[in-house]
Design a protein around this motif. Structure first.
Motif, PDB file in Angstrom:
ATOM      1  N   HIS A  36       5.105  -3.772  -0.045  1.00  0.00           N
ATOM      2  CA  HIS A  36       5.848  -3.099   1.031  1.00  0.00           C
ATOM      3  C   HIS A  36       7.337  -3.029   0.698  1.00  0.00           C
ATOM      4  O   HIS A  36       7.965  -1.989   0.881  1.00  0.00           O
ATOM      5  CB  HIS A  36       5.664  -3.832   2.367  1.00  0.00           C
ATOM      6  CG  HIS A  36       4.357  -3.551   3.032  1.00  0.00           C
ATOM      7  ND1 HIS A  36       3.929  -2.288   3.359  1.00  0.00           N
ATOM      8  CD2 HIS A  36       3.388  -4.392   3.458  1.00  0.00           C
ATOM      9  CE1 HIS A  36       2.754  -2.355   3.967  1.00  0.00           C
ATOM     10  NE2 HIS A  36       2.397  -3.625   4.023  1.00  0.00           N
ATOM     11  N   GLY A  39       7.905  -0.450  -1.922  1.00  0.00           N
ATOM     12  CA  GLY A  39       7.378   0.888  -1.632  1.00  0.00           C
ATOM     13  C   GLY A  39       6.324   1.306  -2.638  1.00  0.00           C
ATOM     14  O   GLY A  39       6.177   2.483  -2.953  1.00  0.00           O
ATOM     15  N   GLU A  42       1.625   4.181  -1.383  1.00  0.00           N
ATOM     16  CA  GLU A  42       1.900   5.315  -0.503  1.00  0.00           C
ATOM     17  C   GLU A  42       1.223   5.114   0.835  1.00  0.00           C
ATOM     18  O   GLU A  42       0.132   4.557   0.912  1.00  0.00           O
ATOM     19  CB  GLU A  42       1.393   6.604  -1.144  1.00  0.00           C
ATOM     20  CG  GLU A  42       2.227   7.074  -2.309  1.00  0.00           C
ATOM     21  CD  GLU A  42       1.794   8.438  -2.794  1.00  0.00           C
ATOM     22  OE1 GLU A  42       1.352   9.270  -1.972  1.00  0.00           O
ATOM     23  OE2 GLU A  42       1.906   8.661  -4.005  1.00  0.00           O
ATOM     24  N   SER A  46       5.470   2.810   3.621  1.00  0.00           N
ATOM     25  CA  SER A  46       6.457   3.299   2.655  1.00  0.00           C
ATOM     26  C   SER A  46       7.145   4.565   3.162  1.00  0.00           C
ATOM     27  O   SER A  46       8.341   4.747   2.970  1.00  0.00           O
ATOM     28  CB  SER A  46       5.816   3.543   1.287  1.00  0.00           C
ATOM     29  OG  SER A  46       4.841   4.545   1.365  1.00  0.00           O
TER      30      SER A  46
END
Length: 118
Positions: A36, A39, A42, A46
Motif C-alpha cells: 500500500h 502503491g 493497482e 493506490s
C-alpha cells in the motif's frame, strides 16, 4: 523482505487524516502494508493514495475472524436482522433509528420550544 513473522489482520488505510479510507484483510500485514505504501498493487487504495496504516487488529483465523467480526457488527447495529433494503429505498422507516420520545429530547419538544421562543 521483512524478517518479521506474518500475521493475519483486518486493517484500515487512509489517504490522510479524515481522508479516503480503505478497509482490508490480509494474511501478512507487513507485506500488504508495504504494498500500500509503495502503491505496488493497482486498485482502490493506490488510486486514492491510501498509504497510511491508521488501524489494525491481529486475528487468529481469517475465516472465523471475518464471520465473527461481521456477526458482531450486525448484532450491534441490527440485532433483529431486519431487512434494511426497504428503508434504503425509502419504502419504510429505518428500523435502526429509535423513535423520538415525547420528553424534552424529542424533535416535537424542540420544535415547540422554538415556537415559544419566537
Amino acid at each position: 523482505m521483512s524478517e518479521r513473522r506474518p500475521f493475519i489482520a483486518t486493517y484500515i488505510q487512509s489517504s490522510r487524516p479524515h481522508g479516503v479510507l480503505y478497509v482490508g484483510m490480509t494474511a501478512n500485514l507487513f507485506e500488504r502494508g508495504r504494498q500500500h505504501r509503495d502503491g505496488a498493487v493497482e486498485g482502490f487504495a493506490s488510486r486514492y493514495g491510501c498509504g497510511l496504516l491508521v488501524w489494525y487488529e491481529p486475528l487468529e483465523l481469517v475465516t472465523s475472524a471475518k464471520r465473527v467480526w461481521k456477526l458482531e457488527l450486525i448484532e450491534r447495529t441490527n440485532p433483529g436482522w431486519i431487512d434494511l433494503y426497504p428503508s434504503l429505498c425509502g419504502l419504510a422507516p429505518d428500523p435502526r433509528v429509535k423513535p423520538e420520545d415525547d420528553g424534552e429530547g424529542s424533535v416535537a419538544a424542540f420544535l415547540k420550544r422554538l415556537e415559544t421562543d419566537e
